[in-house]
Design an enzyme around this catalytic site. Structure first.
Site, PDB file in Angstrom:
ATOM      1  CG  HIS A  67      -1.913  -1.051   1.272  1.00 46.60           C
ATOM      2  ND1 HIS A  67      -2.853  -1.252   0.284  1.00 46.60           N
ATOM      3  CD2 HIS A  67      -2.105  -2.034   2.165  1.00 46.60           C
ATOM      4  CE1 HIS A  67      -3.594  -2.308   0.586  1.00 46.60           C
ATOM      5  NE2 HIS A  67      -3.168  -2.796   1.713  1.00 46.60           N
ATOM      6  CG  HIS A  79      -6.332  -5.327   2.187  1.00 41.68           C
ATOM      7  ND1 HIS A  79      -5.916  -6.331   3.052  1.00 41.68           N
ATOM      8  CD2 HIS A  79      -7.384  -4.731   2.805  1.00 41.68           C
ATOM      9  CE1 HIS A  79      -6.670  -6.324   4.136  1.00 41.68           C
ATOM     10  NE2 HIS A  79      -7.563  -5.377   4.016  1.00 41.68           N
ATOM     11  CE1 TYR A  90      -4.161  -8.239   7.360  1.00 41.63           C
ATOM     12  CE2 TYR A  90      -2.565  -7.831   9.091  1.00 41.63           C
ATOM     13  CZ  TYR A  90      -3.020  -7.609   7.813  1.00 41.63           C
ATOM     14  OH  TYR A  90      -2.330  -6.780   6.978  1.00 41.63           O
TER      15      TYR A  90
END
Ligand code: FKS
Ligand code: ZN
Length: 663
Positions: free
Chosen positions: A135, A174, A305
């Site tokens: 990101h 993501h 996660y």
């Protein structure tokens, strides 16, 4: 050559120092549980351990601006309050006095991996790093990322090794928008990402994360976004995207290096992704990339996660990089409607840029639901707790058989390096001999043919008992040999054999309707229309000499069929005079090992024994050499394959590429 593992516990020495619900999932334990799982499973011992290093400022500046680097350099001397204030200028990110040091180690780890692979010291490898990278942007940290590890690695590979084509596969849940921004106008870096999107109601809510962001200027076509517009995507959805979107394009692009932004929040149980793909799917995703770029695959950890899901998925990835046989894919079924819409949209958006997608049905074939399908948030939104409360079966233990590749050859033939010659046991079970004689050998038949056939049966039985992983056999009569193996294997109740015939020749006669044998024939002749639906002829105008045509058939038809059929044995038959190149043959031999837990038996006709050694290399786990950038497949072939695909849709759901397909 080995598999590198790059890890240093120093990268666990930073954490969130204040309350921030957006960042609390990104904990140091992510790295420790992953590494400890690799150690506990014994996989770490089979890897080549490579030390991390700090990236230099020059390396960081390959992607980031000096202003941004100067700002981050100040964080080690900041108080907690100053760190908190500093983080506020970015989106969903935190800092710690030690996070700059760790961020340099994360980049350095990725560069160490690239160096060792590109210098040929290891075949492939994985870097377990944090902070993640995909990101972060030229001037900004974002989404737990400080420096863009994988983007820097791609730039570094191009600059230091003069690479012309780098593929980045981002299977994190993501969108690595930071990577997209770096390379969207750069045709030398093909960026592929799938990501939870839900028509932009999911973070980071960017319009440029949608399927129509195909790249800019010279980079058009070199940015592929597959948005997941619903949660709960499964192994079938993931494999469909690989077969119908990524792999055909990746083979056309023919990268010299494959970088994987390996995030595991796309796996089941992850609170961020809320998907349903199980950890073993990462073994298949990894395997399907390992015959690209001559096997030069560098996986760099991004997200993940759920500590259980993450560590299992990391183990699945590393075990496949090491060459161990894949697990059988559990109960694959049809991709969901939303996934099919996404697949259709992205194929349509890229139809002008990749010849393999040229025939992607035009939009008119059905209306895309561009509005959010389903209420923005299903009633009774699940909390974090019940997101991670999901349970799934522990991945099945993947054990490599004691012998990897056995060879059944004539006595005077040389046994290829690394293969174990199969001694055709002279004493033959009289019942078996009798059966063989009556079924395959007119009358007495010669004893040599009998011993060859009994050798084949021995080979298949040893595979069934997991004494050997795969094998090759040089036979005099390939049609008889094929029929013999099919008959023997399909006698056992729950055995299934996928027969892949490369080149022209009549399919084995004893294929029955009971779906215990599926024959896919790739050749040039319009053979007599196959009577039974388990015999699928794929016709190429130029036959198997047509590399693009064969690759199109492999990903568009053969692999989806193979995954859905889920055979216990793959029988790869090289018909005499098939004109298939050794390169294509090795790609096939390598790719098909993703099925049947790697139990592939290759049959070669005596007169073609020159391909024995390349076959053996692939069966032994050597990556197939790159095929070169692929030309466009013949339009006629593409139409024929499309027609065949539509005809088969009634029976095979993994062949679907658009939601209209179920029409
Ligand atoms: N309401 C806002 C939620 C913000 N969520 C941030 C998610 C960051 C994901 C990071 C990652 O998993 O993509 C990486 F790989 F970079 F670590
Ligand atoms: Zn992620």
């Amino acid at each position: 050559m080995g598999t590198a593992l790059i890890y240093d516990e120093e990268m666990t020495s930073y954490k969130l120092l204040w309350d921030d619900p957006e960042c609390e999932v990104e904990v140091p334990e992510r790295l420790t549980v992953s590494y400890e799982a690799l150690v506990r499973s014994g996989l770490a011992d089979h890897c080549v351990s490579i030390p991390v290093r700090e990236a230099t400022e020059e390396e960081i500046l390959l992607i980031h601006s000096e202003e941004y680097l100067e700002k981050v350099k100040k964080t080690p001397h900041m108080s907690v309050q100053e760190l908190k204030d500093f983080a506020l200028q970015f989106n969903a990110v935190y800092f710690h006095p030690n996070s700059y040091h760790c961020a340099k180690l994360a980049v350095g780890a990725a560069l160490q991996l690239v160096d060792h692979v590109l210098m040929g010291k290891v075949r492939n490898g994985m870097a377990l790093v944090r902070p993640p990278g995909h990101h972060s942007m030229r001037d900004a940290a974002c989404g737990f990322c400080t420096f863009n590890n994988v983007a820097i690695a791609a730039q570094y590979a191009k600059q230091k090794y003069g690479l012309k084509r780098v593929l980045i596969v981002d299977w994190d849940i993501h969108h690595g928008q930071g990577v997209q921004y770096c390379f969207e106008d750069d045709p030398s870096v093909l960026y592929f990402s799938w990501h939870r999107y839900e028509h932009s109601i999911f973070w980071p809510h960017l319009p440029e994360s949608d399927y129509d962001a195909v790249g800019k200027d010279k980079g058009v076509g070199f940015n592929i976004n597959v948005p997941w517009n619903k949660v709960g995507m499964t192994n079938s959805d993931f494999l469909s995207v690989f077969c119908h979107v990524l792999l055909p394009v990746a083979y056309e692009f023919c990268p010299e290096l494959v970088l994987v932004s390996a995030g595991y929040d796309s796996g089941i149980g992850d609170p961020e992704g809320e998907m349903c793909a199980t950890p073993d799917i990462f073994a298949h995703l990894t395997h399907l990339l390992m015959n690209l770029a001559g096997g030069k695959v560098c996986a760099v950890l991004e997200g993940g996660y759920n500590l259980t899901s993450l560590s299992q998925s990391v183990c699945q990835t590393v075990q496949t990089l090491l060459g161990d046989p894949n697990p059988r894919p559990e109960n694959l079924r049809s991709p969901c409607q939303s996934a099919l819409e996404s697949i259709h949209c992205v194929r349509w958006a890229h139809r002008r840029y990749w010849s393999c997608l040229g025939h992607a049905a035009d939009l008119s074939s059905f209306q895309i639901s561009t509005k959010p399908s389903g209420s923005p948030k299903e009633a009774g939104e699940s909390t974090w707790k019940d997101k991670v409360a999901v349970v799934w079966p522990e991945p099945v233990k993947r054990v490599a058989p004691p012998v990897r590749t056995a060879a059944l050859l004539s006595d005077e033939a040389v046994c290829p390096e690394g293969c174990k010659r199969l001694a055709t046991s002279d004493k033959l079970d009289p019942r078996v001999a009798g059966k063989l004689r009556e079924n395959f050998l007119e009358g007495e038949g010669d004893s040599e043919a009998l011993s060859a056939l009994s050798g084949l049966i021995t080979l298949t039985e040893k595979m069934e008992k997991d004494e050997i992983l795969n094998g090759l056999a040089v036979v005099r009569d390939i049609t008889m040999a094929t029929a013999c193996v099919v008959q023997h294997v399909t006698m056992a109740p729950n055995n299934r054999v996928l027969v892949v015939c490369v080149g022209d020749g009549e399919a084995p006669s004893n294929i029955t309707e009971d779906r215990k044998a599926l024959v896919v024939r790739i050749g040039s002749r319009e053979t007599k229309q196959s009577k039974c639906k388990n015999d699928i002829p794929v016709c190429l105008k130029k036959g198997c000499a047509d590399v693009s045509g064969v690759i199109q058939a492999v990903f568009g038809l053969l692999l989806p069929l193979g995954y859905e059929f889920d055979p216990s044995l793959v029988l790869l038959v090289r018909m005499p005079g098939s004109e298939v190149s050794d390169g294509v043959w090795q790609q096939l031999t390598g790719l098909l090992q993703c099925l049947a837990q790697g139990h592939v038996l290759v049959l070669i006709q005596e007169c073609e024994k020159s391909c024995v050694s390349p076959t053996a290399c692939s069966l032994l786990g050597e990556p197939a050499p790159p095929l070169g950038q692929l030309q466009a497949p013949l339009p006629q072939d593409v139409e024929d394959m499309e027609r065949l695909r539509r005809k088969l849709l009634a029976d095979w759901t993994l062949l679907q590429t658009t939601a209209a397909d179920t029409g």
